[in-house]
Design a protein around this motif. Structure first.
Motif, mmCIF file in Angstrom:
data_model
loop_
_atom_site.group_PDB
_atom_site.id
_atom_site.type_symbol
_atom_site.label_atom_id
_atom_site.label_comp_id
_atom_site.label_asym_id
_atom_site.label_seq_id
_atom_site.Cartn_x
_atom_site.Cartn_y
_atom_site.Cartn_z
ATOM 1 N N PHE A 1 59.718 77.941 73.298
ATOM 2 C CA PHE A 1 58.256 77.901 73.146
ATOM 3 C C PHE A 1 57.780 78.456 71.801
ATOM 4 O O PHE A 1 56.577 78.604 71.598
ATOM 5 C CB PHE A 1 57.583 78.649 74.297
ATOM 6 C CG PHE A 1 57.523 77.853 75.566
ATOM 7 C CD1 PHE A 1 56.493 76.960 75.805
ATOM 8 C CD2 PHE A 1 58.512 77.982 76.526
ATOM 9 C CE1 PHE A 1 56.436 76.209 76.973
ATOM 10 C CE2 PHE A 1 58.478 77.257 77.702
ATOM 11 C CZ PHE A 1 57.442 76.349 77.924
ATOM 12 N N ALA B 1 51.854 78.084 68.978
ATOM 13 C CA ALA B 1 52.662 78.481 70.132
ATOM 14 C C ALA B 1 51.729 79.074 71.178
ATOM 15 O O ALA B 1 50.648 79.578 70.853
ATOM 16 C CB ALA B 1 53.712 79.510 69.712
ATOM 17 N N PRO C 1 56.301 72.499 74.518
ATOM 18 C CA PRO C 1 55.581 73.702 74.063
ATOM 19 C C PRO C 1 54.175 73.413 73.539
ATOM 20 O O PRO C 1 53.278 74.246 73.678
ATOM 21 C CB PRO C 1 56.481 74.242 72.945
ATOM 22 C CG PRO C 1 57.836 73.711 73.261
ATOM 23 C CD PRO C 1 57.612 72.362 73.868
ATOM 24 N N TYR D 1 51.267 73.806 76.098
ATOM 25 C CA TYR D 1 51.081 75.071 76.840
ATOM 26 C C TYR D 1 50.219 76.055 76.051
ATOM 27 O O TYR D 1 50.430 76.277 74.866
ATOM 28 C CB TYR D 1 52.440 75.689 77.174
ATOM 29 C CG TYR D 1 53.086 74.995 78.343
ATOM 30 C CD1 TYR D 1 52.964 75.495 79.634
ATOM 31 C CD2 TYR D 1 53.750 73.783 78.163
ATOM 32 C CE1 TYR D 1 53.519 74.821 80.715
ATOM 33 C CE2 TYR D 1 54.298 73.102 79.235
ATOM 34 C CZ TYR D 1 54.176 73.621 80.508
ATOM 35 O OH TYR D 1 54.708 72.952 81.584
#
Length: 232
Positions: A190, A203, A164, A167
């Protein structure tokens, strides 16, 4: 009796025998000529750039504005035929990386949607690595863009390879399915399941795209989508 020849072996042409050294020089000249011709040949043109329609650009701007304001989980409502795949494909490069978070994950629930998204991304970003996670095809987890079948990515431990922290964006096609347990499992991974999750650590942004955000089973999409930022 074995005879030793002091002279170089000869090759033959229609005109008669030719010494091997001369033949090699001839082949060398032909090879050089082909190399020069290959270098002079024009390189293939880059893939055509798709010009966004006015409403598609407005949609992207709406998403970016909400993200800049600190919102995290967004929805975009677009009628069928509005080019939603084109919109979220272009959104990828418009959203800047944050530290090491530069990768994008696209989720879909049907094979044709996965293949369509992967095709669009490959054409739009020829310099990026695009992976597919679906069926027997397993992505590396390290690609710039991964397009995944929700059924495959939640199978076994396949989700664990997607870090996570790396991203910046999770895109969900046909997002009216997003409150199903498989999608909720991915959002949990995530850090996007609850608002408290991304207050403690960073996040990726979540953008869900659908022609309709209505569900027949009455399950509330508001549990995972905080704002519908654009509707057409």
């Amino acid at each position: 009796m074995l005879r030793l020849f002091r002279h170089a072996p000869r090759t033959h042409t229609r005109a008669g025998p030719v010494p091997a050294r001369a033949a090699i020089r001839c082949i060398s000249r032909v090879s050089r000529k082909k190399l020069v011709e290959a270098q002079a040949r024009p390189s293939p043109p880059p893939p055509p750039q798709i010009k966004l329609r006015e409403y598609q650009e407005e949609c992207i701007q709406a998403v970016l504005s909400y993200l800049e304001a600190g919102h995290k989980r967004l929805g975009v409502s677009l009628a069928t035929g509005s080019g939603k795949t084109v919109i979220f494909t272009h959104l990828i490069d418009r959203l800047p990386a944050t530290g090491n978070a530069a990768q994008t994950l696209i989720l879909a629930h049907r094979r044709e949607l996965v293949e369509q998204a992967a095709r669009h991304c490959t054409l739009a970003y020829p310099d990026k690595h695009v992976d597919i996670e679906m069926g027997n095809n397993q992505a590396s987890g390290a690609a710039d863009i991964t397009v995944a079948s929700i059924q495959s990515i939640t199978s076994g431990d396949r989700l664990h390879k997607f870090d996570p922290a790396r991203y910046k964006l999770v895109l969900v096609d046909e997002a009216h399915h997003i409150v199903s347990h498989t999608y909720l499992h991915v959002l949990e991974h995530f850090g996007l399941r609850h608002a408290a999750d991304w207050r403690e650590k960073s996040a990726p942004a979540l953008v869900g795209v659908s022609a309709t955000f209505s569900r027949f089973d009455g399950r509330a999409l508001g549990a995972v989508i905080d704002h519908i930022v654009y509707h057409r």
